[in-house]
Every structure is written in structure tokens, then in C-alpha cells.
Design a protein around this motif. Sequence first.
Motif, short mmCIF file in Angstrom:
data_model
loop_
_atom_site.label_atom_id
_atom_site.label_comp_id
_atom_site.label_asym_id
_atom_site.label_seq_id
_atom_site.Cartn_x
_atom_site.Cartn_y
_atom_site.Cartn_z
N LYS A 46 80.07 96.33 -54.63
CA LYS A 46 79.61 95.24 -55.51
C LYS A 46 78.46 94.46 -54.86
O LYS A 46 77.66 94.11 -55.84
CB LYS A 46 80.93 94.26 -55.57
N SER A 47 78.19 94.22 -53.66
CA SER A 47 77.07 93.57 -53.35
C SER A 47 75.90 94.35 -53.32
O SER A 47 74.84 93.86 -53.71
CB SER A 47 77.39 93.10 -51.75
N ARG A 48 76.07 95.59 -53.21
CA ARG A 48 74.63 96.53 -53.15
C ARG A 48 74.19 96.67 -54.24
O ARG A 48 73.05 96.61 -54.69
CB ARG A 48 74.83 97.87 -52.33
N THR A 49 75.07 96.88 -55.26
CA THR A 49 74.64 97.00 -56.97
C THR A 49 74.10 95.78 -57.32
O THR A 49 73.01 95.82 -58.24
CB THR A 49 75.64 97.56 -57.82
N ALA A 50 74.76 94.67 -56.87
CA ALA A 50 74.06 93.54 -57.40
C ALA A 50 72.87 93.00 -56.93
O ALA A 50 71.94 92.85 -57.49
CB ALA A 50 75.10 92.33 -56.94
N ILE A 51 72.52 93.58 -55.59
CA ILE A 51 71.18 93.38 -55.15
C ILE A 51 70.18 94.10 -55.81
O ILE A 51 69.09 93.76 -56.02
CB ILE A 51 71.12 93.73 -53.61
N THR A 52 70.36 95.28 -56.17
CA THR A 52 69.25 95.94 -56.61
C THR A 52 68.96 95.70 -58.33
O THR A 52 68.02 95.65 -58.75
CB THR A 52 69.81 97.51 -56.99
N GLY A 53 70.10 94.61 -58.94
CA GLY A 53 69.70 94.38 -60.20
C GLY A 53 70.31 95.48 -61.28
O GLY A 53 69.85 95.31 -62.42
N MET A 54 71.00 96.22 -60.79
CA MET A 54 71.42 97.33 -61.63
C MET A 54 72.17 96.56 -62.84
O MET A 54 73.07 95.50 -62.74
CB MET A 54 72.43 98.32 -61.13
N THR A 55 71.79 97.16 -64.11
CA THR A 55 72.68 96.77 -65.28
C THR A 55 73.66 97.57 -65.74
O THR A 55 74.88 97.15 -66.28
CB THR A 55 71.70 96.28 -66.30
N HIS A 56 73.72 98.89 -65.79
CA HIS A 56 74.50 99.96 -66.32
C HIS A 56 74.39 101.16 -65.35
O HIS A 56 73.22 101.40 -64.44
CB HIS A 56 73.96 100.46 -67.36
N LYS A 81 84.75 91.57 -76.49
CA LYS A 81 84.03 90.15 -76.87
C LYS A 81 83.41 89.49 -75.55
O LYS A 81 82.65 88.61 -75.65
CB LYS A 81 84.93 89.24 -77.47
N ARG A 82 83.94 89.88 -74.41
CA ARG A 82 83.53 89.17 -73.12
C ARG A 82 82.41 89.97 -72.57
O ARG A 82 81.70 89.24 -71.73
CB ARG A 82 84.70 89.05 -71.95
N ILE A 83 82.14 91.11 -72.96
CA ILE A 83 80.89 91.71 -72.28
C ILE A 83 79.74 92.16 -73.09
O ILE A 83 80.11 93.03 -74.14
CB ILE A 83 81.60 92.85 -71.31
N HIS A 84 78.59 91.90 -72.84
CA HIS A 84 77.42 92.19 -73.81
C HIS A 84 77.22 93.41 -73.35
O HIS A 84 76.94 94.10 -72.51
CB HIS A 84 76.51 91.16 -73.49
N ARG A 85 76.94 94.38 -74.46
CA ARG A 85 76.42 95.90 -74.38
C ARG A 85 77.23 96.52 -73.27
O ARG A 85 76.45 97.02 -72.35
CB ARG A 85 74.83 95.70 -73.80
N LYS A 97 78.90 95.29 -65.19
CA LYS A 97 79.67 94.27 -65.38
C LYS A 97 81.14 94.84 -65.76
O LYS A 97 82.26 94.28 -65.46
CB LYS A 97 79.33 93.12 -66.36
N LEU A 98 80.95 95.46 -66.97
CA LEU A 98 82.43 96.22 -67.35
C LEU A 98 82.93 97.18 -66.32
O LEU A 98 84.17 96.94 -66.17
CB LEU A 98 81.90 97.08 -68.63
N PHE A 99 82.18 97.84 -65.64
CA PHE A 99 82.86 98.79 -64.60
C PHE A 99 83.32 97.97 -63.60
O PHE A 99 84.71 98.36 -63.07
CB PHE A 99 81.50 99.47 -63.99
N ASN A 100 82.78 96.88 -62.87
CA ASN A 100 83.36 95.98 -61.95
C ASN A 100 84.65 95.32 -62.44
O ASN A 100 85.67 95.29 -61.80
CB ASN A 100 82.37 95.08 -61.25
N ALA A 101 84.73 94.81 -63.65
CA ALA A 101 86.06 94.30 -64.26
C ALA A 101 86.95 95.10 -64.38
O ALA A 101 88.08 94.87 -64.05
CB ALA A 101 85.46 93.72 -65.70
#
Length: 401
Positions: A46-56, A81-85, A97-101
Motif C-alpha cells: 500500500k505504501s509503495r503503490t501510493a508513493i508512485t501515484g498509481m491509479t490502476h 457508488k463509492r469508487i470512481h472508475r 482504490k478498489l483493489f485495496n478496499a
Amino acid sequence: MNLDWLIIGGGIHGSHIAARLIGEACISPDRIRIVDPCERLLDRWKSRTAITGMTHLRSPAVHHLGIDHGDLRRFATRGRKRIHRPFAPPFNRPSLKLFNAHCDQIEQAYKLTDLHIRDRAVKCLVDCDKAVVKLAGGTEMHSRNVVLAIGSGDQTQWPEWAPRDEPRVQHVFEPGFEDWPTIVQTIMVVGGGISSGHVALRLLKEGHDVHLVSRHTLRHHQFDSDPGWLGEKYASVFGRTKDVDQRRTVITTARHRGSVPPDMGRSLRRAINRKQMHRHEDQISNLVVDDQGVHVTLATSDVITVDRLMLATGFAGGRPGGAMLDDLIASASLPCAECGFPIVDSTLQWHPRVFVSGALAELELGPVSRNIAGARWAGDRIVNAIRSDNTSHPPTPVMAQ
């Protein structure tokens, strides 16, 4: 503590295998523990994917931590309804965001957090009826089976010219990296793969002056290996190759290291063509840091001065596990190939008490072994091994809610 299953590693592989043991192999959670030094499971992911700015994600929607291949799609429908695209073309790649949720949902459904022991395994010994794992904190754990789900997180790839003690030269995947720039700077990103592409595009979006340096042109591949490796087409041929040195050659050839997906390639080329990003297809020959900045000398003799340099050069390809694995191999005379990686059977058993996943399983599973797909394959093999040992009256599987 006496257990049936002790999993060393709380990343994608360790967490997925724990869910499979509980939900599919019907092992009681009381008989399972996950050892990982991070504060929470999946912390580094989670921390490393967040750092890179990955969206999908790069991988398609069928690759996730749940048991059934359709779990993530069903979860997305409930939470749309909670997660865009939630998915992006091609191949319906899930949003981070979906994968982590969904990972959080799996963790909650099987109460994996309750199984997490926040410590580092420093020694593992095996005999005919148990494994003994010693932790850095002094605890000694006994288990009938051990799963080595050790990632490459401690093997960040540092070029020889890069100093490790200079705060203005950092590897974005080094444990504890949190020093993301908060003011506009001139920044050099080094690396030729998807991580460097993510980092460069994030910095560009945030208004920084970005220099992207790699030794080769942008290589476009949708996945980090041919999609044929995700099915029987290539896997069956790989399985029939009995020579492990030949398997290593196949793995090395099949992987698209240092590549970017086509959509990222288009974004990078667009920024480069519009002069929004500086592109250097070159090698770095020298680096000097002083009060004026980081002075980078390229092989062409060009010198570029930046405020800081970010390494996005990924991880070394060697066998993970360090001294703990060295001692285990020596003490139990475990078989290894010339490359140093485990020689395991079709159930991923390295020893009657030791199973492997991730990088350690790649001589059996092939090029996708380290990926999310590889975690699922490892789960298949381990669960099937347990089922083959069960009586003709197996318990009912537990379903995630």
C-alpha cells in the motif's frame, strides 16, 4: 506457540494464502499465524503503490486476494457508488482504490489482522514433524508447516554510483521512504519501467521540473510477461521442461523487465514531445552532491544539475530471504538450482514441512510467480496439497462475507 501453519511474509502472497487456508482448506484461524515486521499486513504494497501515484493496476480484475476469481467484480458492483472508475481498459484493470478496499474486505472477512505477529523471522529450522521459527523479539514458534512468502522488499536495486547516505538521492521503494517533495523542485527520476513512469508522471502533475533517465528506449508491453503465461498454453510447456537451469533461462527471457504499458508510454511520450518533461536515454557515469544541488554526469558527458534524484529502479532479482534462508538451506540440505533458488515439487513443497510462494516458487510456477497471479497459483497448489491429504469427508469451505 504450536501451530498448524505459520506464514512468513504478510504481503500479497502471505495474505492471500492465509485467506485460502481458512476459507478453502478450512484450517482453523487459531492454528494459523502470519509473521511480518510491518505495522499492518500489506503495508509495503500500500505504501509503495501510493508513493508512485498509481491509479490502476497493470493486471486484470481476475487477479486479487479473494478466493473466487469473480470476487473483485462482485465487490465492485456492491461498492460502485463509492469508487470512481473502478476498472480501466484494457482487460478491466482495477483501480488501486478498489483493489485495496477489496483487500481490506478480505482481511476483515477472515480476520487476518488477528493472525498478524509484528516481528521478523530470523531463523527457521525443520525436522521430521515440525518447523521451529525464531523471531527477532525472542519468541520461538513451532508449526507443523511453514509457508515462505518472502518478497523482494528488502532488495531494492541501487546502482553502483548512487550513494546510500545522501538524503537528496533516495530509492522510492526503500523501507520508510516518505520524503515526497512538498515544494516545486527540479527532480531526476532514474529507471526504465512502470515504477519510474508512475513517479515521473506524478511529479509532472504536481508541477515539478522532471528529468527521466533510463539506459534504453521506452519499451511497451501491456503486462510484465506474455499473457500466455497466465494460462495452460505456456505453463504446460514450462512444466515439461525438467532442467531447472533451462527453466531459469525461460523465466529470464519471458519477463519484460523495464517496460511500461502502452497507455503509460503514450502519456510519457506526449509529455516529452510537448517539452513538459526532459528525457535522457543514457547511463549515469558519475554523481556529485554539494550545496548547489545534485550534479549528474551522463555517459555522453552532459552534466545535469537537479535538486534531488529519485531512484525507481525496482528490486534486485536474486533470491530473497537473506541469512535466514541460507541457514535453513544448509541445516536441512534443501535442494537449490545453480541460480540459488529452491527446487520444489508440484505442490510447492521444498521440504515436507516447508512450502514456498512468490519469488521462491518461480522455478515451479514460471515468470508470473512473483505477481498477484502467482499468489493465486501458489494458493491453488498449497490448497490442493492439503486436500490430497484429507479424508473423503472434508469440511465445508468458509465464504467471505
